[in-house]
Design a protein around this motif. Structure first.
Motif, PDB file in Angstrom:
ATOM      1  N   PRO A   4      -5.595  52.795  10.557  1.00  0.00           N
ATOM      2  CA  PRO A   4      -4.532  52.300  11.418  1.00  0.00           C
ATOM      3  C   PRO A   4      -3.653  51.311  10.677  1.00  0.00           C
ATOM      4  O   PRO A   4      -4.148  50.536   9.872  1.00  0.00           O
ATOM      5  CB  PRO A   4      -5.286  51.619  12.561  1.00  0.00           C
ATOM      6  CG  PRO A   4      -6.648  51.367  12.040  1.00  0.00           C
ATOM      7  CD  PRO A   4      -6.922  52.398  10.989  1.00  0.00           C
ATOM      8  N   SER A   5      -2.375  51.358  10.963  1.00  0.00           N
ATOM      9  CA  SER A   5      -1.458  50.491  10.250  1.00  0.00           C
ATOM     10  C   SER A   5      -1.211  49.219  11.036  1.00  0.00           C
ATOM     11  O   SER A   5      -0.940  49.255  12.216  1.00  0.00           O
ATOM     12  CB  SER A   5      -0.135  51.212  10.056  1.00  0.00           C
ATOM     13  OG  SER A   5       0.828  50.287   9.635  1.00  0.00           O
ATOM     14  N   THR A   6      -1.336  48.086  10.361  1.00  0.00           N
ATOM     15  CA  THR A   6      -0.871  46.846  10.980  1.00  0.00           C
ATOM     16  C   THR A   6       0.265  46.289  10.135  1.00  0.00           C
ATOM     17  O   THR A   6       0.581  45.127  10.215  1.00  0.00           O
ATOM     18  CB  THR A   6      -1.986  45.795  11.070  1.00  0.00           C
ATOM     19  OG1 THR A   6      -2.515  45.595   9.776  1.00  0.00           O
ATOM     20  CG2 THR A   6      -3.065  46.193  12.030  1.00  0.00           C
ATOM     21  N   ASN A  10       5.980  48.593   9.957  1.00  0.00           N
ATOM     22  CA  ASN A  10       5.793  49.443  11.125  1.00  0.00           C
ATOM     23  C   ASN A  10       6.153  48.761  12.427  1.00  0.00           C
ATOM     24  O   ASN A  10       6.672  49.377  13.339  1.00  0.00           O
ATOM     25  CB  ASN A  10       4.301  49.782  11.224  1.00  0.00           C
ATOM     26  CG  ASN A  10       4.095  51.255  11.219  1.00  0.00           C
ATOM     27  OD1 ASN A  10       4.942  51.980  10.729  1.00  0.00           O
ATOM     28  ND2 ASN A  10       2.990  51.678  11.765  1.00  0.00           N
ATOM     29  N   ALA A 127      -3.750  48.906  16.957  1.00  0.00           N
ATOM     30  CA  ALA A 127      -3.166  49.962  16.113  1.00  0.00           C
ATOM     31  C   ALA A 127      -4.031  51.222  16.130  1.00  0.00           C
ATOM     32  O   ALA A 127      -3.524  52.343  16.207  1.00  0.00           O
ATOM     33  CB  ALA A 127      -2.996  49.445  14.682  1.00  0.00           C
ATOM     34  N   GLY A 132      -1.116  53.660  15.815  1.00  0.00           N
ATOM     35  CA  GLY A 132      -0.025  52.914  15.170  1.00  0.00           C
ATOM     36  C   GLY A 132       1.204  52.734  16.046  1.00  0.00           C
ATOM     37  O   GLY A 132       2.194  52.165  15.592  1.00  0.00           O
TER      38      GLY A 132
END
Ligand SMILES: Nc1ncnc2c1ncn2[C@@H]1O[C@H](COP(=O)(O)OP(=O)(O)OP(=O)(O)O)[C@@H](O)[C@H]1O
Ligand SMILES: [Mg+2]
Length: 172
Positions: A4-6, A10, A127, A132
């Motif tokens: 997952p992107s933090t 984003n 996320a 995300g």
């Protein structure tokens, strides 16, 4: 699942899908803010027939409200100490928004998951649960920001193409 992107790219300065709207409900900054927010979100999901989203939505709103409480508490006493909450059903999914009057959210680098540090996990959970689809942006015309998360609705169950007939019982 992808990690997952933090990352800031984003999420920061990303307006919620559907654009900014005033919060539907204002919550006091108190110990009970999290449970009250969970109750509000859970009731909306039940009304919409989306009860299966309640566990994930509950975790998301808990993390976002906990952050808002922490950051609003750092403000002086004359500032707006209410937290705004909205839960809306959009074509893109169920949008949860938490508004607070605190400083902008500076999204940190994703933490090392093997690190024994116990903090810095909340947004990672958000996320992960939204693939995300979360973000934060300043509130137009008011101090503070909104942090939002979008949960996809489960696909409706499709009936089997051919009816499944019961297997006849064998007679012996
Ligand atoms: N509402 C907010 N206002 C300002 N900064 C925020 C807000 N929410 C998160 N942040 C920033 O993002 C960081 C990461 O938040 P995150 O929720 O992932 O971890 P945490 O709150 O530090 O720990 P925990 O794992 O207990 O949630 C915070 O430490 C803070 O710097
Ligand atoms: Mg947190």
């Amino acid at each position: 699942m992808n990690a997952p992107s933090t990352s800031a790219a984003n999420a920061v300065d990303a307006a919620p899908p559907g654009g900014y709207a005033s919060p539907q409900r204002l919550l006091r900054v108190a110990e009970q803010s999290g449970p009250i927010a969970r109750g509000e979100v859970g009731r909306a999901l039940r009304r919409w027939g989306l009860a299966e989203l309640i566990p994930d939505a509950g975790m998301i709103v808990s993390e976002l409200v906990a952050n808002a409480v922490t950051h609003v508490r750092t403000l002086g006493p004359v500032r707006d100490r209410r937290i705004g909450l909205s839960v809306r059903r959009l074509p893109e999914g169920v949008l949860i928004e938490v508004h607070d009057a605190g400083s902008p959210l500076v999204v940190p680098e994703p933490p090392d998951l093997w690190d024994l540090e116990e903090n810095g996990r909340g947004l990672l959970i958000v996320a992960a649960l939204t693939d995300g689809a979360w973000g934060t942006s300043p509130r137009p015309g008011a101090p503070g920001k909104v942090v939002w998360a979008l949960l996809k609705e489960p696909a409706p169950a499709t009936p089997p193409a051919h009816p499944v007939l019961p297997t006849p019982m064998s007679r012996t």
